[in-house]
Scaffold this motif. Structure first.
Motif, PDB file in Angstrom:
ATOM      1  N   ARG A  45      64.891  20.196  62.008  1.00  0.00           N
ATOM      2  CA  ARG A  45      64.712  21.646  61.923  1.00  0.00           C
ATOM      3  C   ARG A  45      65.937  22.326  62.540  1.00  0.00           C
ATOM      4  O   ARG A  45      66.186  22.205  63.740  1.00  0.00           O
ATOM      5  CB  ARG A  45      63.448  22.072  62.674  1.00  0.00           C
ATOM      6  CG  ARG A  45      63.054  23.530  62.443  1.00  0.00           C
ATOM      7  CD  ARG A  45      61.796  23.864  63.258  1.00  0.00           C
ATOM      8  NE  ARG A  45      61.216  25.128  62.871  1.00  0.00           N
ATOM      9  CZ  ARG A  45      61.656  26.321  63.265  1.00  0.00           C
ATOM     10  NH1 ARG A  45      62.709  26.401  64.077  1.00  0.00           N
ATOM     11  NH2 ARG A  45      61.062  27.426  62.877  1.00  0.00           N
ATOM     12  N   PRO A  46      66.723  23.052  61.747  1.00  0.00           N
ATOM     13  CA  PRO A  46      67.915  23.713  62.281  1.00  0.00           C
ATOM     14  C   PRO A  46      67.570  24.705  63.385  1.00  0.00           C
ATOM     15  O   PRO A  46      66.431  25.181  63.491  1.00  0.00           O
ATOM     16  CB  PRO A  46      68.492  24.436  61.063  1.00  0.00           C
ATOM     17  CG  PRO A  46      67.970  23.656  59.890  1.00  0.00           C
ATOM     18  CD  PRO A  46      66.596  23.224  60.305  1.00  0.00           C
ATOM     19  N   ALA A  47      68.556  25.034  64.213  1.00  0.00           N
ATOM     20  CA  ALA A  47      68.376  26.026  65.268  1.00  0.00           C
ATOM     21  C   ALA A  47      68.285  27.418  64.646  1.00  0.00           C
ATOM     22  O   ALA A  47      68.842  27.661  63.570  1.00  0.00           O
ATOM     23  CB  ALA A  47      69.544  25.967  66.248  1.00  0.00           C
ATOM     24  N   PRO A  48      67.591  28.341  65.304  1.00  0.00           N
ATOM     25  CA  PRO A  48      67.422  29.687  64.730  1.00  0.00           C
ATOM     26  C   PRO A  48      68.729  30.385  64.395  1.00  0.00           C
ATOM     27  O   PRO A  48      68.789  31.165  63.430  1.00  0.00           O
ATOM     28  CB  PRO A  48      66.657  30.436  65.826  1.00  0.00           C
ATOM     29  CG  PRO A  48      65.935  29.363  66.576  1.00  0.00           C
ATOM     30  CD  PRO A  48      66.855  28.184  66.565  1.00  0.00           C
ATOM     31  N   ASN A  49      69.799  30.124  65.165  1.00  0.00           N
ATOM     32  CA  ASN A  49      71.063  30.830  64.933  1.00  0.00           C
ATOM     33  C   ASN A  49      72.019  30.064  64.025  1.00  0.00           C
ATOM     34  O   ASN A  49      73.157  30.484  63.835  1.00  0.00           O
ATOM     35  CB  ASN A  49      71.750  31.142  66.262  1.00  0.00           C
ATOM     36  CG  ASN A  49      72.105  29.892  67.046  1.00  0.00           C
ATOM     37  OD1 ASN A  49      71.634  28.795  66.726  1.00  0.00           O
ATOM     38  ND2 ASN A  49      72.926  30.028  68.068  1.00  0.00           N
ATOM     39  N   GLN A  50      71.577  28.941  63.459  1.00  0.00           N
ATOM     40  CA  GLN A  50      72.387  28.266  62.462  1.00  0.00           C
ATOM     41  C   GLN A  50      72.187  28.933  61.103  1.00  0.00           C
ATOM     42  O   GLN A  50      71.276  29.746  60.920  1.00  0.00           O
ATOM     43  CB  GLN A  50      72.038  26.780  62.404  1.00  0.00           C
ATOM     44  CG  GLN A  50      72.519  25.997  63.622  1.00  0.00           C
ATOM     45  CD  GLN A  50      72.305  24.507  63.476  1.00  0.00           C
ATOM     46  OE1 GLN A  50      71.161  24.049  63.373  1.00  0.00           O
ATOM     47  NE2 GLN A  50      73.403  23.737  63.472  1.00  0.00           N
ATOM     48  N   GLY A  65      66.393  34.050  59.481  1.00  0.00           N
ATOM     49  CA  GLY A  65      66.245  35.096  58.475  1.00  0.00           C
ATOM     50  C   GLY A  65      66.728  36.467  58.893  1.00  0.00           C
ATOM     51  O   GLY A  65      66.581  37.428  58.137  1.00  0.00           O
ATOM     52  N   ARG A  66      67.348  36.601  60.056  1.00  0.00           N
ATOM     53  CA  ARG A  66      67.726  37.924  60.549  1.00  0.00           C
ATOM     54  C   ARG A  66      69.024  38.459  59.956  1.00  0.00           C
ATOM     55  O   ARG A  66      69.272  39.663  60.011  1.00  0.00           O
ATOM     56  CB  ARG A  66      67.832  37.891  62.076  1.00  0.00           C
ATOM     57  CG  ARG A  66      66.498  37.640  62.759  1.00  0.00           C
ATOM     58  CD  ARG A  66      66.614  37.740  64.266  1.00  0.00           C
ATOM     59  NE  ARG A  66      65.330  37.560  64.924  1.00  0.00           N
ATOM     60  CZ  ARG A  66      65.137  37.663  66.231  1.00  0.00           C
ATOM     61  NH1 ARG A  66      66.167  37.955  67.020  1.00  0.00           N
ATOM     62  NH2 ARG A  66      63.942  37.480  66.742  1.00  0.00           N
ATOM     63  N   ALA A 115      63.435  29.471  58.131  1.00  0.00           N
ATOM     64  CA  ALA A 115      62.615  28.879  59.191  1.00  0.00           C
ATOM     65  C   ALA A 115      61.136  28.912  58.826  1.00  0.00           C
ATOM     66  O   ALA A 115      60.400  27.950  59.061  1.00  0.00           O
ATOM     67  CB  ALA A 115      62.854  29.616  60.505  1.00  0.00           C
ATOM     68  N   GLN A 116      60.693  30.020  58.265  1.00  0.00           N
ATOM     69  CA  GLN A 116      59.290  30.116  57.872  1.00  0.00           C
ATOM     70  C   GLN A 116      58.969  29.149  56.740  1.00  0.00           C
ATOM     71  O   GLN A 116      57.891  28.557  56.708  1.00  0.00           O
ATOM     72  CB  GLN A 116      58.967  31.550  57.457  1.00  0.00           C
ATOM     73  CG  GLN A 116      58.896  32.502  58.627  1.00  0.00           C
ATOM     74  CD  GLN A 116      58.691  33.934  58.180  1.00  0.00           C
ATOM     75  OE1 GLN A 116      59.256  34.380  57.182  1.00  0.00           O
ATOM     76  NE2 GLN A 116      57.889  34.668  58.926  1.00  0.00           N
TER      77      GLN A 116
END
Length: 331
Positions: A99-104, A133-134, A166-167
């Motif tokens: 699972r990639p990091a949120p900021n990748q 997704g941001r 991510a979701q």
């Protein structure tokens, strides 16, 4: 079809939007022809057409193609769908989930083409979307000038119909790891959607099976957001759907050798996706007419247009997809 069509499903931990919010999108889905399903998947890999990820269709830079890729596969060898898909499942099941990091960022480059033998488009789409997704990113500019990277913040409300990478990862990871259980869950989703559409999504069991087939292909097309362990389950679930066929010795939209998995729906349209031979990596989709189809006569035309059996209506290929550390970075 648009990116809101059939990429919505239940997911543990993320509330689903209410019936009222989903109704307009589903009505649009019902009104569209099934043959438009295979969009150039979202950052994907678009599956089904478009590069909108996490609610942003602007995450792509377009470069017009300079030549027609190789023609669709011919003289392919039919093989056992059960055996090939089980082999694919065993191959990918041995790969670890990550699972990639949120900021990748998820990088994707895809090729899309419209109907062969008719005025059509051919283009390459390149996109970046942050795993949480941001933000999304694309290269933009005008001909003759150096393109610049444009990074855009993505506003998402808590009841969004779109999923971030991510979701998608969390949703797909939470699906049953048993093929029969997974297939039953997607069958129930199909029946729920069809009931809300008052039976206009499909009218037969064969039509439901075709919808489920396309749904599972959508899952495979989510790139790094599809855990390897879940890919294995999806392959096994596809083998349980009546009418699924496999041919070896085929090619994808870019002429790369592969294995084609297909199913023909009750409307006479064959939906295909291609796997890389040996690795079973997802390489894209193709939609093909299998019967002659007469279209309504347009004003000013002398006679009706006929789409001949064997016509490729649209196709898409994943050129590259990977997790990178910053927008603009390529693998």
């Amino acid at each position: 079809m648009n990116d809101l069509e059939e990429v919505r499903a239940f997911r543990a931990g993320v509330p689903e939007p209410g019936r009222d919010r989903l109704a307009p999108g589903r009505e649009r889905l019902v009104r569209k022809a099934r043959r438009s399903r295979f969009r150039a998947p979202a950052w994907r890999v678009g599956l089904a057409a478009g590069v909108a990820v996490a609610g942003s269709a602007a995450a792509a830079a377009v470069v017009m193609d300079r030549g027609d890729p190789a023609p669709p596969p011919i003289a392919a060898r039919p093989v056992s769908a059960t055996q090939v898909l089980e082999r694919a499942a065993k191959t990918v099941a041995g790969r670890p989930d990550h699972r990639p990091a949120p900021n990748q960022w998820v990088y994707t480059r895809t090729y899309q083409a419209g109907q062969k033998g008719a005025p059509s488009f051919m283009q390459h789409l390149e996109s970046w979307v942050r795993f949480d997704g941001r933000k999304s990113a694309r290269y933009s500019g005008v001909p003759g000038k150096r393109p610049h990277l444009e990074v855009t913040s993505v506003e998402r409300d808590g009841d969004s119909e779109e999923r971030s990478p991510a979701q998608w990862y969390d949703y797909l990871r939470a699906l049953p790891d048993d093929a029969s259980a997974l297939l039953a869950a997607i069958d129930r989703r199909a029946e729920s959607y069809n009931a809300e559409a008052h039976g206009r999504l499909y009218s037969t069991e064969d039509g439901r099976d075709q919808w489920v087939f396309g749904r599972l292909v959508d899952f495979l097309g989510q790139g790094p957001s599809t855990p390897q362990s879940r890919r294995a389950t999806i392959f096994r679930a596809l083998a349980l759907i009546p009418g699924v066929q496999v041919k070896e010795g085929t090619k994808d939209a870019l002429g790369r050798p592969g294995i084609t998995v297909s199913r023909t729906g009750p409307d006479g349209t064959r939906e295909e996706f291609v796997l890389a031979d040996g690795t079973y990596d997802y390489r894209g989709t193709r939609t093909v007419e299998v019967v002659d189809r007469r279209l309504p006569t347009l004003p000013g035309k002398r006679g009706p247009e006929i789409i001949r059996a064997g016509t490729v209506l649209n196709e898409q290929a994943v050129e590259a997809t990977a997790v990178v550390d910053r927008p603009g970075q390529r693998p």
